[in-house]
Design a protein around this motif. Structure first.
Motif, mmCIF file in Angstrom:
data_model
loop_
_atom_site.group_PDB
_atom_site.id
_atom_site.type_symbol
_atom_site.label_atom_id
_atom_site.label_comp_id
_atom_site.label_asym_id
_atom_site.label_seq_id
_atom_site.Cartn_x
_atom_site.Cartn_y
_atom_site.Cartn_z
ATOM 1 N N TYR A 162 0.822 -1.210 0.000
ATOM 2 C CA TYR A 162 0.000 0.000 0.000
ATOM 3 C C TYR A 162 0.856 1.260 0.000
ATOM 4 C CZ TYR A 162 -3.792 3.198 1.291
ATOM 5 O OH TYR A 162 -4.696 4.219 1.312
ATOM 6 N N ILE A 163 1.880 1.257 0.842
ATOM 7 C CA ILE A 163 2.673 2.486 0.893
ATOM 8 C C ILE A 163 3.916 2.414 0.010
ATOM 9 C CG2 ILE A 163 1.853 3.076 3.220
ATOM 10 C CD1 ILE A 163 4.709 2.427 4.142
ATOM 11 N N GLY A 164 4.081 1.265 -0.673
ATOM 12 C CA GLY A 164 5.145 1.186 -1.666
ATOM 13 C C GLY A 164 6.551 1.200 -1.086
ATOM 14 N N LEU A 165 6.717 0.592 0.082
ATOM 15 C CA LEU A 165 8.058 0.524 0.672
ATOM 16 C C LEU A 165 8.424 -0.937 0.918
ATOM 17 C CD1 LEU A 165 7.888 3.348 3.380
ATOM 18 C CD2 LEU A 165 9.169 3.420 1.249
ATOM 19 N N ALA A 166 9.727 -1.204 0.928
ATOM 20 C CA ALA A 166 10.187 -2.551 1.244
ATOM 21 C C ALA A 166 10.161 -2.737 2.760
ATOM 22 C CB ALA A 166 11.602 -2.742 0.716
ATOM 23 N N ASP A 167 10.112 -4.001 3.181
ATOM 24 C CA ASP A 167 10.085 -4.319 4.612
ATOM 25 C C ASP A 167 11.184 -3.593 5.393
ATOM 26 O OD1 ASP A 167 7.878 -5.743 4.925
ATOM 27 O OD2 ASP A 167 8.840 -7.685 5.326
ATOM 28 N N ASP A 168 12.387 -3.531 4.781
ATOM 29 C CA ASP A 168 13.527 -2.908 5.455
ATOM 30 C C ASP A 168 13.282 -1.434 5.759
ATOM 31 O OD1 ASP A 168 14.764 -5.260 5.355
ATOM 32 O OD2 ASP A 168 16.191 -4.753 3.755
ATOM 33 N N ASP A 169 12.474 -0.815 4.927
ATOM 34 C CA ASP A 169 12.187 0.611 5.138
ATOM 35 C C ASP A 169 11.013 0.812 6.080
ATOM 36 O OD1 ASP A 169 14.210 1.362 3.396
ATOM 37 O OD2 ASP A 169 12.894 1.098 1.657
ATOM 38 N N ILE A 170 10.453 -0.292 6.563
ATOM 39 C CA ILE A 170 9.285 -0.186 7.445
ATOM 40 C C ILE A 170 9.623 -0.700 8.842
ATOM 41 C CG2 ILE A 170 6.915 -0.930 7.833
ATOM 42 C CD1 ILE A 170 6.703 -1.344 4.769
ATOM 43 N N ILE A 171 10.117 -1.955 8.884
ATOM 44 C CA ILE A 171 10.328 -2.591 10.187
ATOM 45 C C ILE A 171 11.456 -1.883 10.950
ATOM 46 C CG2 ILE A 171 10.800 -4.776 11.376
ATOM 47 C CD1 ILE A 171 8.226 -4.770 9.680
ATOM 48 N N GLY A 172 11.150 -1.566 12.207
ATOM 49 C CA GLY A 172 12.155 -0.913 13.045
ATOM 50 C C GLY A 172 12.188 0.594 12.871
ATOM 51 N N LYS A 173 11.440 1.097 11.889
ATOM 52 C CA LYS A 173 11.438 2.545 11.647
ATOM 53 C C LYS A 173 10.352 3.221 12.481
ATOM 54 C CE LYS A 173 14.503 2.748 8.217
ATOM 55 N NZ LYS A 173 15.319 1.572 8.483
ATOM 56 N N ASN A 174 10.510 4.519 12.669
ATOM 57 C CA ASN A 174 9.513 5.284 13.413
ATOM 58 C C ASN A 174 8.196 5.325 12.651
ATOM 59 O OD1 ASN A 174 8.106 8.116 13.833
ATOM 60 N ND2 ASN A 174 9.187 7.595 15.722
ATOM 61 N N LEU A 175 7.139 5.081 13.398
ATOM 62 C CA LEU A 175 5.794 5.025 12.824
ATOM 63 C C LEU A 175 5.462 6.274 12.007
ATOM 64 C CD1 LEU A 175 2.876 3.881 12.773
ATOM 65 C CD2 LEU A 175 2.550 4.861 15.019
ATOM 66 N N TYR A 176 5.745 7.437 12.604
ATOM 67 C CA TYR A 176 5.368 8.689 11.936
ATOM 68 C C TYR A 176 6.294 9.025 10.775
ATOM 69 C CZ TYR A 176 2.603 9.013 16.143
ATOM 70 O OH TYR A 176 1.731 8.751 17.148
ATOM 71 N N GLY A 177 7.481 8.404 10.796
ATOM 72 C CA GLY A 177 8.369 8.600 9.669
ATOM 73 C C GLY A 177 7.871 7.832 8.457
ATOM 74 N N VAL A 178 7.338 6.637 8.694
ATOM 75 C CA VAL A 178 6.837 5.806 7.603
ATOM 76 C C VAL A 178 5.455 6.284 7.156
ATOM 77 C CG1 VAL A 178 6.109 3.472 6.969
ATOM 78 C CG2 VAL A 178 8.158 3.804 8.352
ATOM 79 N N LEU A 179 4.617 6.630 8.148
ATOM 80 C CA LEU A 179 3.243 7.052 7.851
ATOM 81 C C LEU A 179 3.106 8.540 8.148
ATOM 82 C CD1 LEU A 179 0.826 4.366 9.327
ATOM 83 C CD2 LEU A 179 1.020 5.041 6.951
#
Lengths: 511, 128
Positions: A162-179
């Protein structure tokens, strides 16, 4: 097994042997008395016999109870170990018989129970491990879980897609940074979570029309959001978010108003030019025109003004709906603003034979208003009064300080009136009184817009009406000195507010 | 209305000729002297001569955008000793970026579509 033999031996000695000795002794006594005829009558022998039998039965009862005691204790132990009940652990040391065997059995049962529990826990852990959870992984809704530090610890495939990112760019990252989300009101995810952490153990919340800008390659997503918060979630999960995509539907809504806004915007320059040339004609021709032609020229001007007002309404509604309507609240003299607005608008009333009478109390306190936006409010309300005046020919405007020390303005017509049961609907977008809609033109945007603007000023707007008597619309404005210190602290002379709308999610990103 | 002081000079930088025609007429009648330029590059050159009290600057003009003209005029390294007041006049729904430029550098801002020529004159009169 030795324990069991020991138990039976102990039991044998304690019960059968002792009891049997007592019985033999009593029966011997009984036999002696019987043979020597010590007792005076047969009846008495019968009585003694019955007493002996009864005492024997009583002894048997105690014996049986003693035998059953270890079994009862074991049963209690099992029930106690089943954590679903709150039966206390039986006191094994107080057992007369079978203390050792019960102790041993207790150890073995406890061991078995422990194993079962551990097995159950493993299964639970497995279920909680969302990566292995089939449902979470394959849920066709974008779904994520974050920890107490607002870092994403799990996101399903639908989310990544949905947001067009790979797992590496999502997992462990700040929620508000990703969304990077924008919400309709100040009740943002961020604010809600803060509140939940301070006040709740579990909480859930839904939002509509959340906007998300992922990156340049992805158009803006719009979705409804559901959040679930649990302070003591297993696996360190604090918050679960589920996204319900409505990009298509919501952007269609936006586009329809966006297209109208664009089209309407293009009308503004030619219309202003038209008004400019009408102004020139008036200036040049006024002395030479006959009254009727002069009246026509006035009507031309009034009509062009009306069209301008209509166009401004549509543009402003688009701005309100997209939070682009920014208000700059400044210290203003209300009498001066109201009077100049009435002067501008009175031509529109005049060409329809209506006079605007007004009375503004002297010494009103200075108000905090945005001149341009509040002008739209006055213009809309007066235009409505003109429209619904019917055959009456006066509109009364009053402005005064009300009991709550707010600057209240009322605009009263003496025309058709409105059914009281539809009064609450009048401020809804596109709402129009169906009794009048055939006869009287309008978009149903004027009052919606007025309410948005007055509310953004911190004021109230309401209507009273009576059929065939007339309608009065009231609105209040807050004296500048009473505007909350919080709003003022942004800027001493100028307060910027938006009508309502998109507020960036995180305080860091808040504009 | 201009009393005895010499008439104020206004440079109108505008590519919509109907608008410049209306503005010119209204301002002249109110006692102002006006010049009109359509082309951005020429307008910048003319403005840099610093002969005007007020510059009415449209943002959407050919060859050089109004924002660039505004920046160049207000930058003392590019245009030293510049004293004209700049009033930005536009129909653009300003995006935040441009609006910031305008608020920081311009002396005033009008939305053309919201002002008739006589209202423009009233506005110009308030500029000292």
């Amino acid at each position: 097994m030795n324990d069991l033999k020991k138990l039976s031996r102990q039991f044998w000695i304690d019960n059968f042997i002792t009891v049997s000795i007592i019985d033999i002794f009593i029966f011997s006594l009984f036999a002696i008395t019987l043979s020597k005829k010590i007792l005076p009558s047969h009846d008495l022998y019968l009585l003694v016999g019955i007493i002996i039998l009864s005492s024997n039965m009583l002894i048997s009862k105690f014996q049986i109870q003693s035998i059953l005691m270890p079994f009862k204790t074991i049963w209690q132990i099992i029930v106690h170990l089943d954590s679903s009940t709150d039966l206390p652990m039986p006191k094994i040391n107080q057992l007369k018989y079978g203390k050792d065997i019960v102790k041993n059995l207790n150890d073995q049962i406890a061991q078995l129970a422990g194993m079962t529990r551990a097995q159950n826990k493993d299964t639970l852990l497995q279920q909680a491990n969302l990566k292995n959870n089939f449902i979470a992984k394959n849920l066709p809704l974008p779904f994520l879980a974050s920890d107490k530090n607002e870092n994403i610890i799990y996101a399903n495939e639908a989310f990544a897609e949905y947001i067009g990112l790979a797992d590496d760019d999502i997992i462990g990252k700040n929620l508000y940074g990703v969304l990077d989300m924008s919400f309709l009101t100040e009740n943002t995810l961020d604010n809600w979570l803060k509140h939940a952490r301070d006040n709740k153990v579990v909480a859930s919340q839904n939002w509509e029309r959340v906007k998300l800008s992922v990156n340049d390659n992805h158009p803006t997503h719009q979705f409804d959001l559901s959040a679930y918060y649990n302070r003591d979630n297993p696996e360190g999960i604090e918050t679960i978010l589920v996204l319900f995509d409505h990009s298509k539907q919501y952007s269609q809504d936006d586009q329809s108003i966006g297209f109208v806004a664009l089209a309407v915007h293009e009308l503004r320059t030619p219309l202003t030019l038209l008004r400019g040339y009408i102004e020139v004609l008036e200036e040049e021709l006024k002395p030479s025109l006959n009254p009727q032609l002069l009246n026509f020229l006035d009507k031309m001007d009034a009509t062009a003004q009306q069209l301008t007002a209509f166009i401004n309404n549509i543009l402003n509604v688009a701005r309100v709906d997209d939070d682009q309507l920014e208000l700059k609240l400044q210290k203003e003299n209300w009498a001066e603003i109201l009077e100049s607005a009435i002067n501008d608008i009175k031509l529109r009333a005049q060409v329809r034979g209506i006079t605007i009478k007004y009375h503004i109390d002297p010494d009103l306190p200075l108000v905090g208003v945005d001149r341009i936006s509040i002008y739209e409010v006055i213009s809309n309300i007066i235009d409505n009064a003109i429209k619904y005046s019917g055959k009456s020919n006066v509109i009364n405007i009053r402005s005064y300080l009300n009991q709550q020390n707010l600057v209240e303005t009322s605009i009263e017509d003496h025309g058709l009136g409105i059914n009281t049961n539809i009064l609450p609907n009048l401020f809804s977008k596109y709402y129009r009184d169906h009794h009048n809609r055939a006869q009287i033109g309008g978009t149903g945007l004027g009052l919606y817009l007025s309410k948005a603007i007055v509310s953004a000023h911190g004021g109230n707007i309401w209507i009273t009406s009576k059929i065939n008597v007339g309608t009065t619309l009231y609105f209040t404005l807050i004296p500048y000195d009473n505007l909350s210190a919080e709003i003022k602290s942004n800027d001493l002379n100028q307060i910027t507010k938006t009508a309502h709308g998109w507020i960036k999610n995180h305080s860091l990103y808040r504009r | 209305m201009q009393n005895n002081s010499p008439a104020k000079k206004i440079l109108i930088i505008e590519d919509e000729v109907f608008i410049s025609e209306l503005y010119t007429r209204a301002l002249n009648r109110a006692g102002y002297q006006t010049d009109c330029i359509i082309d951005g590059v020429k307008a910048l050159k003319k403005a840099q001569e610093n002969n005007y009290d007020i510059i009415l600057l449209d943002l959407m003009i050919p060859n050089l955008t109004g924002i660039e003209i505004l920046r160049k005029l207000k930058d003392p390294n590019i245009t030293p000793n510049f004293t004209s007041k700049i009033i930005v006049a536009t129909n653009l729904e300003e995006r935040d970026k441009v609006r910031k430029d305008i608020e920081q550098q311009a002396d005033g801002y009008i939305v053309k579509a919201e002002l008739t020529p006589s209202q423009l004159v009233d506005f110009i009169r308030t500029i000292q």
